[in-house]
Design an enzyme around this catalytic site. Structure first.
Site, PDB file in Angstrom:
ATOM      1  N   ARG A  28       0.820  -1.217   0.000  1.00  8.81           N
ATOM      2  CA  ARG A  28       0.000   0.000   0.000  1.00  8.81           C
ATOM      3  C   ARG A  28       0.860   1.277   0.000  1.00  8.81           C
ATOM      4  O   ARG A  28       0.520   2.268   0.633  1.00  8.81           O
ATOM      5  CB  ARG A  28      -0.972  -0.002   1.193  1.00  8.81           C
TER       6      ARG A  28
ATOM      7  N   LYS B 112      -1.114   4.325  -1.137  1.00  8.98           N
ATOM      8  CA  LYS B 112      -2.001   4.890  -0.120  1.00  8.98           C
ATOM      9  C   LYS B 112      -1.207   5.755   0.868  1.00  8.98           C
ATOM     10  O   LYS B 112      -1.601   6.876   1.183  1.00  8.98           O
ATOM     11  CB  LYS B 112      -2.697   3.747   0.618  1.00  8.98           C
TER      12      LYS B 112
ATOM     13  N   CYS C 164     -27.947   0.215   4.524  1.00  6.49           N
ATOM     14  CA  CYS C 164     -27.452   1.564   4.296  1.00  6.49           C
ATOM     15  C   CYS C 164     -26.671   1.611   2.999  1.00  6.49           C
ATOM     16  O   CYS C 164     -26.624   0.624   2.275  1.00  6.49           O
ATOM     17  CB  CYS C 164     -26.585   2.014   5.461  1.00  6.49           C
TER      18      CYS C 164
ATOM     19  N   HIS D 145     -22.795  10.319   9.436  1.00  8.52           N
ATOM     20  CA  HIS D 145     -21.504  10.548   8.771  1.00  8.52           C
ATOM     21  C   HIS D 145     -20.934  11.920   9.093  1.00  8.52           C
ATOM     22  O   HIS D 145     -19.829  12.238   8.708  1.00  8.52           O
ATOM     23  CB  HIS D 145     -21.665  10.376   7.261  1.00  8.52           C
TER      24      HIS D 145
END
Ligand code: GLN
Ligand code: ZN
Length: 764
Positions: A17, A20, A648, A699
């Site tokens: 990663r 990232k 959701c 959120h």
């Protein structure tokens, strides 16, 4: 015969990663813009060299991105919404990342699923603005590879039809003018690439695999006719993937130099088309023969035979042997996995291994010498060893499956009869308040879990910690005065991983990450064996919490379809069979919860909708077995036991019917972002079971006021009768802070209480 191996795209995150880390360091400001640009370039070039070293013959650029490829195109075309106040020629990184992630008060662009994958792209917003080419980043990538590595790559680009199809901000009337503005820009990009020495240019058009209406087919024909006229020298490879090409007959003659077809997910359809209509002899055929969506090693003998069959059916003399879609949907390499069961590991194939498979198939067919004969027999031995793995021969799972009868899929009593029994048993007030399951995973919770994983604290210490945190939150729930409690899920990091680690048949990797969106990566579990319940998974935590209160504590489980859809799944059984195995395991857990005195049990299915197949005509088949799996897990409870579910991240339009089919006594739904739409669809499709529309958005850190919640409650009450009405936030609270969570829930309870009072006054 002229064959070459190629991949449609390669995972840019890097085996560790690195991508990232680099992107996030730049966001945090720990690296400068120059350092970031340099890091990205280094990664990009290393990945090209690496693919070449694995034996890949045609190397792709343009599959790399610094956030998302749809966003790359939108910014390349100057399609920047006005709210970002952009005026420069070149789009700088600040604007680019503001579109991706929002900045200050300016909201980010919407994000949505890339076809039926778990990758999410940024939705380009067309506002009728003047479009112009701001910077040809494909040209940059092409030149970089050419001059730094001496590789003539194929720069891949998402084609105009798919780009427009996935953008928003136009209607059927303005669509043509949108495309008309866009095409010259595409032509410019292509011309510059040709001038720089590009030979092949793939146009990725996955949207062509949807069922297109006749006028859409015409549009695609016009688009490619115009591009061919404007840039006659460009050798376009029209690349489709994720399904077969339904409009094969009409589209296969498009004026492009090659056509790429998916012979994994669209195998039957594309084979049938080849048989019926043949393949234009002047075009190159891209044969997507290695699965870009799964992690399983290919049987090279079978793949080689199939490729040969496709070659002879099509009669072409030039073809590319390639992955069925971009390899970005699979992890980088199995070489990083040190702890997996040997037979499993040997039967896995991630991006790097898939590239090697492609080059083997290509060389077998080209030189007929079977120089790598060993790899064929190795692949077959590895697959067979996994097939014979004892994890796939669990006698108890087999036995349980054989005992499944039709009646196990339905609750013995219909909802309207069991509802009064539940009400009598549970004694809940009108407008009962509850939460979705998780409470804040504070730094302390995370630190303690990681200390336990590193064996710095013992199992008992960790269990004690979880128990105390849960007890603390039971007290908080008492103070807030909620009606139905939860234990808080402090023992879980991830709702699938937690169960996977406790059920048999699952494996967990160390580094098998794939991008979910932006820099967010997920490491899906691998379901490789039979799934069996071996001991209680949630009973201890739930029952301990229940002992501390006279309110009901909801049991909390992840549903079979969510577990399935968020994992890599064995391919020797149908998905339906695997779903049923998981369902039977959950059924035993539910039984154990009931036996421990738990009266309300929630089985979350946030991923039910995202598992829908691409084409509408395939939806019913999926929904029928998916809904059945949920019902198999939940139907054998007592009439008095109340089953909840939660969903959701999804549009609920056209989805009320499947939700009803679950026959869950109560569903809590995320709605704060699409409240109006859901209300509309509930108006047209009345719903008879218990339902809690999320009354605030979890959120955001904002604490909603009592009045705000009150307004939402009143709106919802117009369509949902009091008897069915639940009050809850719209999702789990694990990402929120403690103080904002408590403040928000207090306001929610106050609003519910006010409503209760108003109702009582009305009635008496
Ligand atoms: N019960 C889970 C939670 O509250 C549900 C998570 C989800 O919907 N994704 O965290
Ligand atoms: Zn949720």
């Amino acid at each position: 015969m002229n064959l070459a191996s190629t991949a449609i795209g390669y995972p840019y995150i890097g085996g560790n990663r690195e991508w990232k880390r680099s992107v996030e360091a730049f966001w945090k400001g720990t690296t400068s813009e120059e350092e970031f640009i340099f890091d990205m370039k280094t990664l990009r070039l290393n990945q090209l060299k690496h693919q070449q070293s694995l034996g890949l013959e045609i190397i792709t650029v343009g599959d790399f991105t610094i956030y998302d490829r749809m966003l790359d195109l939108a910014t390349m075309f100057g399609m920047i919404p006005a709210r970002y106040k952009w005026s420069d020629k070149k789009v700088n990184l600040t604007t680019y990342y503001a579109m991706a992630r929002g900045a200050g008060n300016v909201v980010a662009s919407e994000m949505t699923k890339w076809f039926n994958t778990n990758y999410h792209y940024i939705v380009p917003e067309y506002e009728g603005q003047q479009l112009k080419l701001t910077q040809n980043y494909l040209l940059d990538y092409f030149l970089e590879a050419k001059f730094e590595l001496g590789i003539i790559t194929k720069p891949t680009i998402i084609g105009p039809y798919t780009f427009v199809h996935l953008s928003k901000g136009y209607d059927s009337k303005s669509k043509a003018s949108f495309i008309l503005k866009l095409l010259p820009l595409y032509a410019q990009v292509l011309q510059q690439l040709v001038d720089a020495g590009a030979q092949w240019i793939p146009m990725e058009e996955p949207a062509l695999v949807l069922s297109l209406a006749p006028e859409e087919i015409k549009l695609v024909q016009q688009i490619y006719k115009q591009l061919a006229e404007e840039v006659p020298a460009a050798k376009l490879m029209l690349q489709t993937y994720f399904e077969g090409l339904p409009a094969y007959e009409e589209l296969i003659q498009l004026p492009v130099a090659g056509f790429g077809l998916d012979f994994i997910h669209g195998a039957d359809e594309n084979m049938a088309s080849l048989r019926k209509y043949g393949f234009p002899q002047d075009k190159v055929l891209g044969i997507g023969i290695i699965n870009g969506r799964d992690i399983w090693r290919a049987n090279l003998a079978e793949k080689t035979m199939m490729t040969k069959a496709i070659l002879s059916l099509s009669g072409v003399n030039e073809a590319w042997i390639q992955s069925s879609c971009s390899l970005q949907h699979v992890p980088v390499t199995t070489k990083s996995e040190k702890k997996l069961d040997g037979k499993l590991l040997n039967a896995l194939s991630f991006a790097d291994e898939k590239i090697v498979e492609l080059s083997h198939i290509t060389s077998f067919i080209s030189d007929e010498k079977w120089s790598g004969r060993n790899s064929v027999s190795q692949s077959m031995t590895a697959i067979q060893a996994l097939e014979e793995h004892e994890a796939r021969k669990n006698p108890r799972v087999k036995e349980l499956l054989s005992q499944v009868r039709q009646e196990h899929f339905t609750r013995p009593m219909p909802f309207n009869e069991r509802q009064p029994l539940q009400q009598a048993a549970l004694q809940l007030p009108d407008f009962p308040t509850t939460t979705i399951g998780s409470f804040p995973q504070s730094d302390l919770v995370k630190r303690t879990r990681s200390a336990w994983r590193k064996k710095e604290i013992s199992d008992t210490e960790y269990a004690e910690f979880v128990k105390n945190e849960s007890a603390r939150w039971i007290q908080i729930q008492e103070d807030i005065d909620l009606d139905v409690f939860v234990h808080g899920e402090f023992e879980r990091t991830d709702m699938v991983e937690y169960f996977g680690e406790k059920l048999s048949g699952f494996a967990f990797t160390e580094k098998a990450w794939v991008v979910s969106y932006g820099s967010r990566c997920v490491k899906p579990p691998i379901i490789y064996g039979d799934v069996e319940w071996t001991s209680p998974m949630t009973v201890k935590e739930t029952a301990e919490a229940q002992l501390l209160t006279s309110k009901h504590v909801k049991g909390m489980l992840t549903g079979p379809i969510t577990i399935l859809n968020w994992s890599f799944v064995r391919d020797d059984l149908s998905r339906e069979m695997v779903a049923n195995q998981i369902a039977l395991a959950l059924k035993e857990e539910i039984q154990a919860l009931e036996n421990a005195g738990i009266a309300i049990i929630q089985v979350d299915e946030p991923a039910l909708r995202e598992g829908l197949p691409l084409r509408k005509e395939d939806w019913n088949d999926y929904l029928s077995w998916a809904v059945n799996a949920f019902k198999l897990a939940t139907s054998s409870v007592r009439n008095e036991t109340q089953i909840h579910t939660h969903m959701c991240y999804c549009e609920f339009n056209n989805f009320i019917e499947p939700i009803r089919a679950l026959d869950a006594d109560v569903i809590s739904i995320e709605t704060s972002r699409s409240h109006g739409e859901l209300i509309q669809s509930l108006k047209h499709n009345p719903y008879e079971l218990g339902i809690g529309l999320g009354v605030y958005d979890i959120h955001s850190p904002r604490v909603p006021s009592v009045e705000e919640i009150d307004t939402i409650l009143k709106e919802s009450l117009e369509i949902i009768p009091k008897e069915q009405f639940w009050v809850n936030p719209d999702c789990g609270l694990k990402t929120r802070h403690e103080d904002e969570t408590i403040a928000s829930l207090k306001n929610m309870v106050t609003a519910a209480r006010k409503l209760r009072q108003q109702y009582q006054q009305m009635v008496f």
